[in-house]
Motif scaffolding. Structure first.
Motif, PDB file in Angstrom:
ATOM      1  N   GLU A   1       0.823  -1.207   0.000  1.00  0.00           N
ATOM      2  CA  GLU A   1       0.000   0.000   0.000  1.00  0.00           C
ATOM      3  C   GLU A   1       0.858   1.258   0.000  1.00  0.00           C
ATOM      4  O   GLU A   1       0.588   2.222  -0.718  1.00  0.00           O
ATOM      5  CB  GLU A   1      -0.925   0.013   1.221  1.00  0.00           C
TER       6      GLU A   1
ATOM      7  N   ASN B   1       2.602   1.941  -3.362  1.00  0.00           N
ATOM      8  CA  ASN B   1       1.725   2.352  -4.462  1.00  0.00           C
ATOM      9  C   ASN B   1       1.653   3.868  -4.636  1.00  0.00           C
ATOM     10  O   ASN B   1       1.134   4.352  -5.641  1.00  0.00           O
ATOM     11  CB  ASN B   1       0.314   1.804  -4.252  1.00  0.00           C
TER      12      ASN B   1
ATOM     13  N   TYR C   1      -8.753   0.261   2.346  1.00  0.00           N
ATOM     14  CA  TYR C   1      -7.423   0.796   2.122  1.00  0.00           C
ATOM     15  C   TYR C   1      -7.270   2.089   2.919  1.00  0.00           C
ATOM     16  O   TYR C   1      -8.262   2.682   3.360  1.00  0.00           O
ATOM     17  CB  TYR C   1      -7.193   1.083   0.631  1.00  0.00           C
TER      18      TYR C   1
ATOM     19  N   THR D   1      -8.744  -7.705  -4.369  1.00  0.00           N
ATOM     20  CA  THR D   1      -8.342  -7.318  -3.012  1.00  0.00           C
ATOM     21  C   THR D   1      -8.378  -8.509  -2.076  1.00  0.00           C
ATOM     22  O   THR D   1      -7.466  -8.713  -1.261  1.00  0.00           O
ATOM     23  CB  THR D   1      -9.273  -6.206  -2.481  1.00  0.00           C
TER      24      THR D   1
ATOM     25  N   ILE E   1      -1.595  -7.531   1.151  1.00  0.00           N
ATOM     26  CA  ILE E   1      -2.322  -6.535   1.940  1.00  0.00           C
ATOM     27  C   ILE E   1      -2.601  -7.143   3.310  1.00  0.00           C
ATOM     28  O   ILE E   1      -3.032  -8.293   3.406  1.00  0.00           O
ATOM     29  CB  ILE E   1      -3.653  -6.160   1.251  1.00  0.00           C
TER      30      ILE E   1
END
Length: 574
Positions: A124, A127, A367, A399, A408
């Protein structure tokens, strides 16, 4: 005096200078790592400077001998000058060789460290960076820092020795001549804080806009086929020109600042040079010094002024190096994936041949800085089952697979892996070896087909590879290639169709032989008949495998044990 020092220290702790201090300390740890080579390099620099001074002094005595018609020591002086000149050349050449070797080692080490940090950073967080920006930091910024490791401190010490040596020799012969070249010092010191702030600001701008250009180029080349297919070549060419104009404007702005600063300092240097020449000429006319001493003054005053200016020129290089160090440090401080191994995980991996059950329990996920993507999700998949995830795009299927892969991080106790003995582990980066995964996008790399498949299983034989290709119906076309599995394919499988690349990617996942197989739209480019054959082959050969398929295609659903629909943040079994 103490109050003044406190004020100076407080100023250093403020703003850009504080940042530079922290970034400089980071560079210093690499200097310490190569301290022996750095010290040796410094000694070579000092030796070269000493030879230069010796040659200048010898030249003075040679000129005095010639103009005074005393040639008794001329041979010795000439030999000394030649020896010092050759020695200086040899020292410079040797220093350059040492510098190149160490720069390459440091560059390689820092680059590997940054690359490793990027590869293991939290997905995350990573990104937020564009690929081109990461490439620019990995190459340009690392190169700047590695050059500074061997360049900055040795140059600082060498120039200081040159400055002190020239000053000492001049003051030995004439006190006033030694003071004249130092007139520029107060002006430089007064301007230093303003110049530092400006340089830091411009360096940051230049690095950012350089990253923007590289990111644009990288993104364009990665999507070249789409750009051509959509007729967007002219659009992207014009956009490149706009990005380049921004880069040019920023560069010219920095260049303007550099030109004005250099011109101002050069003007001061020229005035001081004329003053030194005038004072030397006056002393020579007065008969106080010899013609040889006059030449020595001119050489050393130039050396004194140039060494001082060189010390000042180290400031821009220090600013550039610390700016690059700051950009690298930003990547090294990104949070890393948490990989924790315990006895339960070891037992799970050891007994994986019996199959692994997946349980998603009351999972709610979002997120950072966004709304919930999934709410109170529950899924169950046991060995030997094929589970389908269906639903519109953007609803969270990928996801969910990323959570299972540990890419994640989910909330605690929501993504569980369990074996037949009841041993459980939470899905994380540490449990990734239990998964084989085929993503939506093309993941073939430049190299042979065999090399691509062996990425997940280096010990695999050619027969193992052919077997995996047969299961995915890929050997049908691979066998017809000129070199079979040893045929070379381009980046992203260039030279093969999308469907062919998908079958190779599934074969690679099969070759890994993990107890869980995740397919994310992995058969979307296959015709219905081939798709069904591939899935039936997988089910027949690997009966203990847990398989989860994210798909839009109804043809897959008839082969599944259960179907979960992902829609409006929720998952329901249908």
């Amino acid at each position: 005096m103490i109050v003044f020092l406190h004020k100076v220290i407080n100023k250093i702790k403020d703003g850009y200078i504080k940042e530079m201090f922290i970034e400089g300390k980071w560079i210093l740890k690499y200097v310490k790592l190569y301290r022996k080579s750095v010290i040796f390099y410094i000694l070579l620099g000092i030796l070269g400077t000493a030879m230069s001074f010796a040659s200048s002094v010898a030249s003075k005595y040679l000129i005095d001998a010639i103009t005074g018609y005393d040639l008794s020591n001329t041979t010795f002086i000439v030999v000394t000058i030649i020896f010092m000149g050759v020695g200086s050349i040899a020292t410079t050449a040797f220093s350059s060789r040492i510098s190149a070797k160490i720069n390459l080692r440091v560059d390689k080490e820092i680059q590997c460290m940054v690359y490793d940090n990027i590869m293991t950073s939290d997905w995350e967080e990573l990104n937020y960076y564009r690929t081109g920006d990461l490439l620019n930091r990995l190459t340009g910024d690392v190169s700047t820092v590695s050059t500074a490791v061997l360049g900055w401190i040795p140059n600082l010490i060498t120039r200081l020795v040159q400055f002190i040596g020239a000053f000492s020799i001049i003051i030995y012969y004439d006190y006033t001549m030694a003071v004249i070249p130092l007139i520029s010092a107060p002006i430089s010191i007064i301007l230093s804080k303003h110049l530092l702030n400006k340089m830091k600001s411009y360096n940051v701008k230049m690095r950012n806009v350089s990253s923007e250009v590289m990111a644009f180029n990288d993104e364009s080349f990665q999507n070249l086929l789409s750009i051509k297919a959509l007729g967007l070549c002219d659009y992207f060419t014009n956009k490149l020109r706009a990005v380049q104009c921004k880069y040019i404007d920023t560069s010219l702005e920095y260049n303007k600042f550099s030109v004005y600063t250099s011109a101002f300092m050069s003007l001061i240097g020229m005035v001081i040079a004329y003053m030194c020449f005038g004072w030397g000429a006056y002393r020579l006319w007065s008969g106080i010094i010899t013609f040889g001493t006059m030449i020595l003054f001119l050489q050393l005053s130039s050396s004194l002024s140039s060494s001082f200016n060189s010390l000042l020129s180290l400031i821009p290089s220090a600013v550039s190096a610390t700016t690059s160090a700051g950009r690298i440090m930003e990547l090294t401080t990104l949070p890393h994936e948490t990989i924790k191994t315990d006895s339960a995980l070891h037992k799970l991996i050891k007994k994986q041949s019996h199959g692994i059950t997946i349980e998603i329990r009351n999972l709610t996920f979002k997120y950072k800085n966004s709304r919930n993507i999934l709410v109170n999700v529950n899924i169950y998949a046991k060995p030997g089952e094929v589970i389908a995830l269906v639903g519109p795009s953007g609803q969270g299927k990928t996801t969910l697979l990323s959570i299972l892969l540990g890419v994640i991080k989910p909330p605690p106790a929501t993504a569980i892996l369990k074996n037949y003995q009841g041993i459980i582990c939470e899905a994380s980066a540490a449990t990734r070896p239990l998964f084989s995964y085929v993503p939506q996008s093309n993941t073939m790399f430049c190299g042979t087909i065999a090399e691509n498949l062996r990425l997940v299983n280096p010990a695999a034989t050619d027969d193992d590879i052919i077997n995996a290709l047969n299961i995915t119906c890929a050997y049908e076309f691979v066998s017809k290639l000129p070199k079979g599995i040893h045929s070379i394919i381009g980046e992203k499988g260039c030279g093969l169709s999308v469907g062919q690349n998908q079958r190779l990617a599934i074969a690679r996942a099969i070759l890994k032989d993990s107890p869980i197989l995740l397919l994310d739209e992995a058969t979307s480019a296959l015709d219905v008949e081939t798709e069904e054959r591939v899935l039936r082959n997988i089910m027949a050969v690997y009966q203990n495998r847990t398989c989860i398929v994210a798909t839009h295609r109804p043809s897959v659903l008839k082969l599944c044990n259960r179907i979960y629909k992902v829609e409006n943040k929720c998952i329901t079994q249908i």
